[in-house]
Design a protein around this motif. Structure first.
Motif, PDB file in Angstrom:
ATOM      1  N   LEU A 192       0.875  -1.162   0.000  1.00 30.74           N
ATOM      2  CA  LEU A 192       0.000   0.000   0.000  1.00 30.74           C
ATOM      3  C   LEU A 192       0.917   1.217   0.000  1.00 30.74           C
ATOM      4  O   LEU A 192       1.563   1.521   1.007  1.00 30.74           O
ATOM      5  CB  LEU A 192      -0.908   0.017   1.219  1.00 30.74           C
ATOM      6  CG  LEU A 192      -2.218  -0.790   1.147  1.00 30.74           C
ATOM      7  CD1 LEU A 192      -1.926  -2.283   1.024  1.00 30.74           C
ATOM      8  CD2 LEU A 192      -3.068  -0.517   2.387  1.00 30.74           C
ATOM      9  N   ALA A 193       1.030   1.883  -1.146  1.00 36.97           N
ATOM     10  CA  ALA A 193       1.903   3.045  -1.279  1.00 36.97           C
ATOM     11  C   ALA A 193       1.169   4.260  -0.728  1.00 36.97           C
ATOM     12  O   ALA A 193       0.256   4.793  -1.357  1.00 36.97           O
ATOM     13  CB  ALA A 193       2.284   3.255  -2.741  1.00 36.97           C
ATOM     14  N   VAL A 194       1.565   4.690   0.467  1.00 36.87           N
ATOM     15  CA  VAL A 194       0.829   5.720   1.214  1.00 36.87           C
ATOM     16  C   VAL A 194       1.601   7.038   1.201  1.00 36.87           C
ATOM     17  O   VAL A 194       2.809   7.066   1.468  1.00 36.87           O
ATOM     18  CB  VAL A 194       0.604   5.275   2.671  1.00 36.87           C
ATOM     19  CG1 VAL A 194      -0.064   6.379   3.474  1.00 36.87           C
ATOM     20  CG2 VAL A 194      -0.232   4.000   2.716  1.00 36.87           C
ATOM     21  N   GLY A 202      -4.940  15.418   4.041  1.00 32.92           N
ATOM     22  CA  GLY A 202      -5.248  14.571   2.893  1.00 32.92           C
ATOM     23  C   GLY A 202      -4.254  13.435   2.784  1.00 32.92           C
ATOM     24  O   GLY A 202      -3.137  13.502   3.312  1.00 32.92           O
ATOM     25  N   PHE A 203      -4.665  12.381   2.121  1.00 34.88           N
ATOM     26  CA  PHE A 203      -3.759  11.251   1.889  1.00 34.88           C
ATOM     27  C   PHE A 203      -4.164  10.521   0.614  1.00 34.88           C
ATOM     28  O   PHE A 203      -5.297  10.668   0.113  1.00 34.88           O
ATOM     29  CB  PHE A 203      -3.758  10.278   3.079  1.00 34.88           C
ATOM     30  CG  PHE A 203      -5.056   9.539   3.289  1.00 34.88           C
ATOM     31  CD1 PHE A 203      -5.379   8.400   2.559  1.00 34.88           C
ATOM     32  CD2 PHE A 203      -5.978   9.991   4.235  1.00 34.88           C
ATOM     33  CE1 PHE A 203      -6.566   7.721   2.761  1.00 34.88           C
ATOM     34  CE2 PHE A 203      -7.176   9.323   4.436  1.00 34.88           C
ATOM     35  CZ  PHE A 203      -7.473   8.186   3.697  1.00 34.88           C
ATOM     36  N   THR A 204      -3.235   9.775   0.078  1.00 40.05           N
ATOM     37  CA  THR A 204      -3.509   8.916  -1.078  1.00 40.05           C
ATOM     38  C   THR A 204      -2.912   7.537  -0.806  1.00 40.05           C
ATOM     39  O   THR A 204      -1.894   7.406  -0.123  1.00 40.05           O
ATOM     40  CB  THR A 204      -2.901   9.471  -2.380  1.00 40.05           C
ATOM     41  OG1 THR A 204      -1.478   9.610  -2.218  1.00 40.05           O
ATOM     42  CG2 THR A 204      -3.505  10.806  -2.744  1.00 40.05           C
ATOM     43  N   VAL A 205      -3.571   6.531  -1.345  1.00 42.03           N
ATOM     44  CA  VAL A 205      -3.092   5.151  -1.242  1.00 42.03           C
ATOM     45  C   VAL A 205      -3.159   4.533  -2.625  1.00 42.03           C
ATOM     46  O   VAL A 205      -4.220   4.509  -3.258  1.00 42.03           O
ATOM     47  CB  VAL A 205      -3.947   4.321  -0.255  1.00 42.03           C
ATOM     48  CG1 VAL A 205      -3.405   2.885  -0.191  1.00 42.03           C
ATOM     49  CG2 VAL A 205      -3.959   4.950   1.118  1.00 42.03           C
ATOM     50  N   ARG A 206      -2.020   4.069  -3.111  1.00 39.43           N
ATOM     51  CA  ARG A 206      -1.977   3.313  -4.362  1.00 39.43           C
ATOM     52  C   ARG A 206      -1.560   1.878  -4.044  1.00 39.43           C
ATOM     53  O   ARG A 206      -0.856   1.635  -3.052  1.00 39.43           O
ATOM     54  CB  ARG A 206      -1.005   3.953  -5.354  1.00 39.43           C
ATOM     55  CG  ARG A 206      -1.521   5.257  -5.942  1.00 39.43           C
ATOM     56  CD  ARG A 206      -0.450   5.970  -6.746  1.00 39.43           C
ATOM     57  NE  ARG A 206       0.630   6.432  -5.890  1.00 39.43           N
ATOM     58  CZ  ARG A 206       1.828   6.800  -6.321  1.00 39.43           C
ATOM     59  NH1 ARG A 206       2.104   6.735  -7.611  1.00 39.43           N
ATOM     60  NH2 ARG A 206       2.756   7.209  -5.475  1.00 39.43           N
TER      61      ARG A 206
END
Length: 248
Positions: A192-194, A202-206
């Motif tokens: 999980l690239a956080v 804010g955050f993103t997960v790839r």
């Protein structure tokens, strides 16, 4: 016992044929049952990662036993002689090993890259729900990697779908990134690239999944990189604790 029935001595053709047809039929059944296991083993050894646990070794062993017994049985049949009793014995042993290997329901589906990616997505969605709750409840997402790892453990990180060429498990893990455009190095399936913004709003997960045995970022239906986002919205009321579904 007459000389005609001794090992290595000529025996009636009809008796040899009946014996051969019966035991070859057993061996063919074992061989058919072992095809998915040999296919999985070949695929697993030819690429760095694969989905699905190790093959059913008892089934593989049973197919080898059946193959050896069938080869000797065929050789003696060509020579016009009775096959040794051990040829029948090891074919039957191969049948028993195959039966002991268990039933194969759902093996093909569980060994696919798609199944591994879907399981990773389910885990990531649980993490996403937990972190959106934290974001809306406290005005910021956790800036600690340990908090994200704890959320991952809560969300089913112990469920393993991906294995290495040596059949070692690859567990889901958090890859902490300095920016949204950065990538983990190296890519490993289950990551999980956080990225969390410095102010935590804010955050993103790839997600790094599997594609033909290679690690690859998961894509959405339009072919773009799949990104799970969280952004603090002060106009929304504090959310209730999310109900995280149990891991199947």
């Amino acid at each position: 016992m007459t000389a005609s029935s001794e090992v290595g001595q000529p025996s009636p053709l009809g008796l040899r044929l009946v014996h051969a047809v019966l035991f070859v039929a057993f061996a063919v059944g074992v061989g058919v049952a072992s095809v998915p296991e040999w296919t999985h083993l070949t695929r697993a050894l030819s690429q760095p990662f694969h989905a699905g646990a190790a093959p059913r070794w008892l089934v593989l062993a049973g197919s080898l036993l059946a193959a050896v017994g069938t080869a000797r049985l065929g050789w003696e049949l060509v020579r016009g002689r009775s096959a040794p009793l051990w040829t029948s014995g090891i074919i039957l042993l191969g049948v028993m090993a195959t039966l002991a290997g268990g039933r194969p329901q759902g093996l093909e589906q569980s060994r696919s890259d798609v199944a591994a990616n879907l399981e990773l997505l389910r885990v990531a969605r649980r993490v996403h729900l937990l972190m959106v709750h934290e974001l809306q409840s406290h005005g910021e997402a956790p800036l600690s990697q340990d908090a994200w790892r704890h959320a991952l453990q809560q969300s089913g990180a112990s469920e393993v779908r991906v294995f290495t060429r040596a059949f070692l498990p690859v567990y889901p893990q958090v890859a902490w990134l300095p920016s949204e455009s950065a990538l983990p190095d190296p890519l490993v399936p289950g990551q999980l690239a956080v990225h969390v913004t410095p102010d935590g709003v804010g955050f993103t997960v790839r997600l790094v999944g599997l594609h033909q045995g290679q690690p690859a970022l998961l894509k959405d239906d339009q072919g773009a990189t799949l990104v799970l986002r969280g952004l603090y919205n002060p106009d929304l009321p504090p959310p209730a604790q999310p109900a995280i579904p149990p891991t199947p």
